[in-house]
Structures are given as C-alpha cells and as structure tokens.
Design a protein around this motif. Structure first.
Motif, PDB file in Angstrom:
ATOM      1  N   GLN A   1       0.813  -1.213   0.000  1.00  0.00           N
ATOM      2  CA  GLN A   1       0.000   0.000   0.000  1.00  0.00           C
ATOM      3  C   GLN A   1       0.849   1.267   0.000  1.00  0.00           C
ATOM      4  O   GLN A   1       0.315   2.367  -0.059  1.00  0.00           O
ATOM      5  N   LEU A   2       2.164   1.079   0.079  1.00  0.00           N
ATOM      6  CA  LEU A   2       3.062   2.217   0.169  1.00  0.00           C
ATOM      7  C   LEU A   2       4.395   1.823  -0.448  1.00  0.00           C
ATOM      8  O   LEU A   2       4.947   0.775  -0.109  1.00  0.00           O
TER       9      LEU A   2
ATOM     10  N   ILE B   1      -3.704   7.517   4.286  1.00  0.00           N
ATOM     11  CA  ILE B   1      -3.530   6.173   3.722  1.00  0.00           C
ATOM     12  C   ILE B   1      -4.697   5.282   4.133  1.00  0.00           C
ATOM     13  O   ILE B   1      -5.238   4.522   3.319  1.00  0.00           O
TER      14      ILE B   1
ATOM     15  N   LYS C   1      -7.552   5.767   2.094  1.00  0.00           N
ATOM     16  CA  LYS C   1      -7.261   5.443   0.685  1.00  0.00           C
ATOM     17  C   LYS C   1      -7.131   6.698  -0.188  1.00  0.00           C
ATOM     18  O   LYS C   1      -7.476   6.690  -1.366  1.00  0.00           O
TER      19      LYS C   1
END
Length: 169
Positions: free
Chosen positions: A79-80, A133, A136
């Motif tokens: 996700q990063l 984050i 989203k």
C-alpha cells in the motif's frame, strides 16, 4: 501521575497491533487514538510538571514503534512504496546521527532529552499521512519530500541547541 502517563504512552503498542486487521475503519481509529494519546500524555506531563527522563525517551520510542509497525504492515500489503516509508522515517536517521555525535563526544549521558519543534511537526505529519492512507487518499510525492526537509530541520535544531548549550558553559 507518571505511571498513568506511561500507561497512556504504552497504549500505542496495542494500537499498532490493530493494523493486523485489514479493516480501514479499525486502522483509522487506531491512528487517531495513537495521535490523541501522543498529544494528551505530553500535554498532561507538561501541565502537571510530571516529566521524567524515562518519559522523554519512552514517548518518542512508542511513536516510532507505532509508525514503524504500521509502515511495515503497509509495505507488506504493497500500500506504500518503500521510498515513501523511508522518507517518512528520515527524521529518525537525523536522531541517530545526532546520538552518534553525542556518543563520540562523550556528551550522551549529560544531554537533556526533550522534544524538538521539527520532531513534533514531523510526527504530526506522519499521523496525518497514515490517516490519509487509511482513507485510501492519494498523496502527492511532495508530502514525502517534506519529510526529508523536516528531517534536515530537526538535525539543524538538535545541533543548534547543543551548540547553544556549549557556548553557555
């Protein structure tokens, strides 16, 4: 009072563990609670003059534990990007460089551990980015460059206070 404050500070560890749940609401609540506990324990310690060397070390250590654990989960989940995570913790490398300087100059034991302005700004930005984050939201790369800039300012601030302390002797 210090015991209650330390318990509040330690609460960020189980809050980090909530990131093991892949539920954005649980994660969002964890980040917000971590941010709130970080603010409250520091405010209460200053308000009631219940600060200690242990607390001054414990508070940023728990902040780092929370952020590093969360970033690790986000990295594993893709996700990063890794460079973003490294930028988010770049301030910690400034702290490591400063600690090495203190050790080499034999000033570590006599140094006062306290929060610094740019460290607080960096921590607030870390929590804000983690909230984004969790929601989203897509963040511009400039946000991550800001961490690098804040890291430089933190290092300058640390050395400034060290220099100021030495010149007052």
């Amino acid at each position: 009072m210090q015991t209650a404050l330390n318990i509040l500070t330690f609460s960020r560890a189980p809050l980090a563990m909530l990131f093991l749940f892949e539920n954005w609401t649980v994660r969002l609540i964890a980040v917000i609670l971590a941010m709130v506990t970080d603010s409250i324990d520091g405010w209460l310690a200053r308000r009631y003059r219940s600060t200690s060397r242990f607390g001054a070390i414990l508070d940023p250590a728990m902040d780092k534990f929370f952020v590093y654990f969360v970033l690790s989960v986000l990295l594993v989940e893709h996700q990063l990007p890794i460079w973003c995570a490294l930028a988010m913790v770049s301030r910690d490398w400034s702290l490591v460089l400063y600690a090495i300087f203190l050790l080499l100059t034999r000033q570590f034991r006599t140094s006062e551990f306290r929060s610094i302005i740019w460290g607080k700004v960096s921590t607030a930005l870390q929590f804000s980015v983690l909230i984004a984050i969790c929601l989203k939201l897509r963040l511009p790369h400039q946000i991550y460059y800001a961490f690098l800039f804040l890291s430089s300012l933190a290092l300058i601030e640390l050395f400034y206070f060290q220099f100021k302390k030495l010149t007052l002797k």
